[in-house]
Motif scaffolding. Structure first.
Motif, PDB file in Angstrom:
ATOM      1  N   SER A  75     -25.148 -41.272  11.646  1.00 43.56           N
ATOM      2  CA  SER A  75     -27.211 -41.640  11.115  1.00 43.56           C
ATOM      3  C   SER A  75     -27.397 -42.312  10.172  1.00 43.56           C
ATOM      4  O   SER A  75     -28.455 -42.905   9.689  1.00 43.56           O
ATOM      5  N   ALA A  76     -26.892 -43.174   9.294  1.00 42.27           N
ATOM      6  CA  ALA A  76     -26.449 -44.362   8.084  1.00 42.27           C
ATOM      7  C   ALA A  76     -27.213 -45.073   9.141  1.00 42.27           C
ATOM      8  O   ALA A  76     -27.577 -46.392   8.411  1.00 42.27           O
ATOM      9  N   TYR A  84     -30.245 -38.903  -0.342  1.00 38.04           N
ATOM     10  CA  TYR A  84     -28.956 -39.681  -0.164  1.00 38.04           C
ATOM     11  C   TYR A  84     -29.895 -41.120  -0.699  1.00 38.04           C
ATOM     12  O   TYR A  84     -30.652 -41.257   0.793  1.00 38.04           O
ATOM     13  N   ASN A 107     -30.341 -33.250   0.993  1.00 36.68           N
ATOM     14  CA  ASN A 107     -29.348 -33.696   0.199  1.00 36.68           C
ATOM     15  C   ASN A 107     -29.457 -35.136  -1.026  1.00 36.68           C
ATOM     16  O   ASN A 107     -30.513 -35.705  -1.136  1.00 36.68           O
ATOM     17  N   ASP A 159     -35.738 -38.442   7.802  1.00 28.78           N
ATOM     18  CA  ASP A 159     -33.774 -38.161   8.298  1.00 28.78           C
ATOM     19  C   ASP A 159     -33.663 -37.473   7.918  1.00 28.78           C
ATOM     20  O   ASP A 159     -33.549 -36.145   7.084  1.00 28.78           O
ATOM     21  N   SER A 182     -23.235 -35.436  12.030  1.00 27.55           N
ATOM     22  CA  SER A 182     -21.728 -35.329  11.422  1.00 27.55           C
ATOM     23  C   SER A 182     -21.639 -34.691   9.827  1.00 27.55           C
ATOM     24  O   SER A 182     -20.875 -33.996   9.270  1.00 27.55           O
ATOM     25  N   LYS A 183     -22.566 -33.725   9.557  1.00 24.80           N
ATOM     26  CA  LYS A 183     -22.994 -32.495   8.885  1.00 24.80           C
ATOM     27  C   LYS A 183     -23.451 -31.042  10.067  1.00 24.80           C
ATOM     28  O   LYS A 183     -22.446 -30.421   9.750  1.00 24.80           O
ATOM     29  N   ARG A 186     -18.597 -40.700  14.155  1.00 24.81           N
ATOM     30  CA  ARG A 186     -19.547 -41.949  13.975  1.00 24.81           C
ATOM     31  C   ARG A 186     -20.460 -42.235  15.000  1.00 24.81           C
ATOM     32  O   ARG A 186     -21.129 -42.895  15.356  1.00 24.81           O
TER      33      ARG A 186
HETATM   34  C1  LIG Z   1     -28.837 -37.461   3.961  1.00 27.13           C
HETATM   35  C2  LIG Z   1     -27.680 -38.390   4.700  1.00 27.13           C
HETATM   36  N1  LIG Z   1     -27.953 -39.171   6.160  1.00 27.13           N
HETATM   37  C3  LIG Z   1     -27.086 -40.003   6.409  1.00 27.13           C
HETATM   38  C4  LIG Z   1     -25.775 -39.820   5.608  1.00 27.13           C
HETATM   39  C5  LIG Z   1     -24.958 -40.807   6.667  1.00 27.13           C
HETATM   40  O1  LIG Z   1     -23.896 -39.658   7.426  1.00 27.13           O
HETATM   41  P1  LIG Z   1     -23.365 -40.436   8.694  1.00 27.13           P
HETATM   42  O2  LIG Z   1     -23.828 -41.678   9.004  1.00 27.13           O
HETATM   43  O3  LIG Z   1     -21.955 -39.793   8.243  1.00 27.13           O
HETATM   44  O4  LIG Z   1     -24.198 -39.343   9.803  1.00 27.13           O
HETATM   45  C6  LIG Z   1     -25.098 -39.256   4.741  1.00 27.13           C
HETATM   46  C7  LIG Z   1     -24.629 -38.886   4.333  1.00 27.13           C
HETATM   47  O5  LIG Z   1     -23.723 -37.944   3.632  1.00 27.13           O
HETATM   48  C8  LIG Z   1     -26.436 -38.120   4.388  1.00 27.13           C
HETATM   49  O6  LIG Z   1     -26.077 -37.149   3.927  1.00 27.13           O
END
Ligand SMILES: Cc1ncc(COP(=O)(O)O)c(C=O)c1O
Length: 372
Positions: free
Chosen positions: A83-84, A108, A158, A186, A218-219, A227
């Protein structure tokens, strides 16, 4: 281009693999491929041909992701590297220098940092601890103006684990609509609700159509290592984002997409999310009992979703000094509130194995004796 240091990620990257007890992990204890799939399925995985595949994501996977959203179809989905990358592409493609973005804080800090780096302005609105981490709607209303290009939220949030109510979501839509701004959510923590009630997505939740959301594995799914994430939005916005993605990573891995598509099969998805929620509930219990022993030192509003506890402390030292000394002296790694611009808080991830959590908390206990 100069960028702001992404402090949270930098600090994590420096130490997370060196400490005995890493409490900075933000998701649920990850799965192995063997836990997820039968030997026959793994055989099938081994025979996957490792080409580029569909650069916007395998059509079957995009359909499976679309099914998680009301009125979405494969064309509304772009599969991304975590999601990054979804957040990066959305911000990069939708904001211009000089635009304003109204951002939920704490958060985040990726979108915060990117917006500054791209020459746009961040106008914050805050989640308020005294309101159970509900948003200040007054502040939100004040911050939205005709220059607002986007209102961005992290829901579930987050680091607080807060979830917006229906009324709060309606306010976000209403204010965005008044100025024609994008709503960006997000939603990577969607599916990690402790009470099992899945958070409604902003996508497809209102008649207002300028809505784009990110999600990922990822969560809630406990699969950060594949990824894999995504964007869901209107066809034209997703097509535009795909064009920007040509400049970042082109496509996502074939192996990861194979895993992702199978995990989204309804019965597997339910099993995975249920296991993870059960772990979160159990561990949150352990953490709350532990915090209960320190009523004078810590106060804490339990998260509604996610694997993170954002804890206010009344320690005799600053948060940054606390986490540094805890890491150096006791080999336990937690995140300080400064990473969110909030001195006086600690963020503890609790999605790991229960015995590991207990052992790390015992070490924090020893450290507390040293400093109080
Ligand atoms: C709110 C939030 N968005 C996005 C991310 C990115 O996560 P990822 O790319 O692993 O999905 C994180 C990672 O901690 C996050 O906490």
């Amino acid at each position: 281009m100069k960028i702001n240091v992404f402090e949270l990620e930098r600090i994590q990257s420096m130490y997370e693999n060196k400490v005995a007890y890493n409490f900075t992990e933000t998701g649920v204890y990850p799965y192995t491929l063997k836990e997820l799939f039968s030997p026959e399925e793994l055989e099938e995985l081994l025979s996957q041909r490792l080409g580029y595949g569909h650069t916007n994501g395998d059509p079957g996977l995009r359909e499976a992701i679309a099914r998680l959203y009301p009125r979405a179809e494969a064309g509304n989905v772009l599969v991304t590297n975590g999601s990054a990358e979804a957040n990066f592409i959305a911000i990069w493609s939708l904001l211009e220098p000089g635009d304003e973005l109204v951002l939920m804080l704490p958060n985040y800090m990726q979108i915060w940092g990117l917006t500054h780096s791209f020459g746009a302005r961040v106008r914050p609105f805050h989640l308020i601890e005294e309101m159970n981490w509900g948003p200040s709607l007054e502040q939100l209303k004040e911050q939205v103006n005709p220059r607002t290009k986007m209102i961005a939220v992290c829901n579930p949030n987050n680091p607080t684990g807060a979830v917006l109510s229906e009324i709060e979501m309606r306010w976000v839509f209403k204010l965005a609509e008044q100025v024609g701004a994008w709503v960006y959510a997000d939603e990577v923590y969607r599916g990690a609700e402790l009470d099992g009630n899945e958070t409604p997505s902003f996508y497809g939740h209102s008649d207002y159509k300028k809505v784009i959301v990110s999600g990922g594995f990822s969560k809630a799914y406990g699969l950060p290592g594949i990824r894999l994430g995504w964007l869901v939005g209107p066809f034209d916005a997703i097509a535009r984002c795909w064009g920007y993605r040509d400049y970042t990573t082109i496509s996502t891995g074939i192996v990861s997409q194979w895993v992702a598509q199978r995990v989204l099969q309804p019965e597997i998805r339910e099993k995975v999310l249920n296991r993870n929620r059960a772990r979160l509930k159990d561990n949150l219990n352990v953490l709350q009992q532990w915090i209960g022993k320190y009523k004078g030192l810590f106060s804490f509003i339990p998260p509604r979703a996610g694997a993170l506890a954002f804890i206010k402390h009344h320690l005799p030292i600053k948060s940054r000094e606390f986490v540094t000394r805890l890491r150096v002296e006791r080999d336990v790694f937690v995140i300080d509130g400064d990473c969110f611009g909030m001195e006086g808080y600690l963020r503890i991830g609790f999605g790991m194995e229960k015995e590991y959590l207990k052992a790390g908390l015992a070490r924090i206990e020893e450290f507390l004796k040293d400093i109080t």
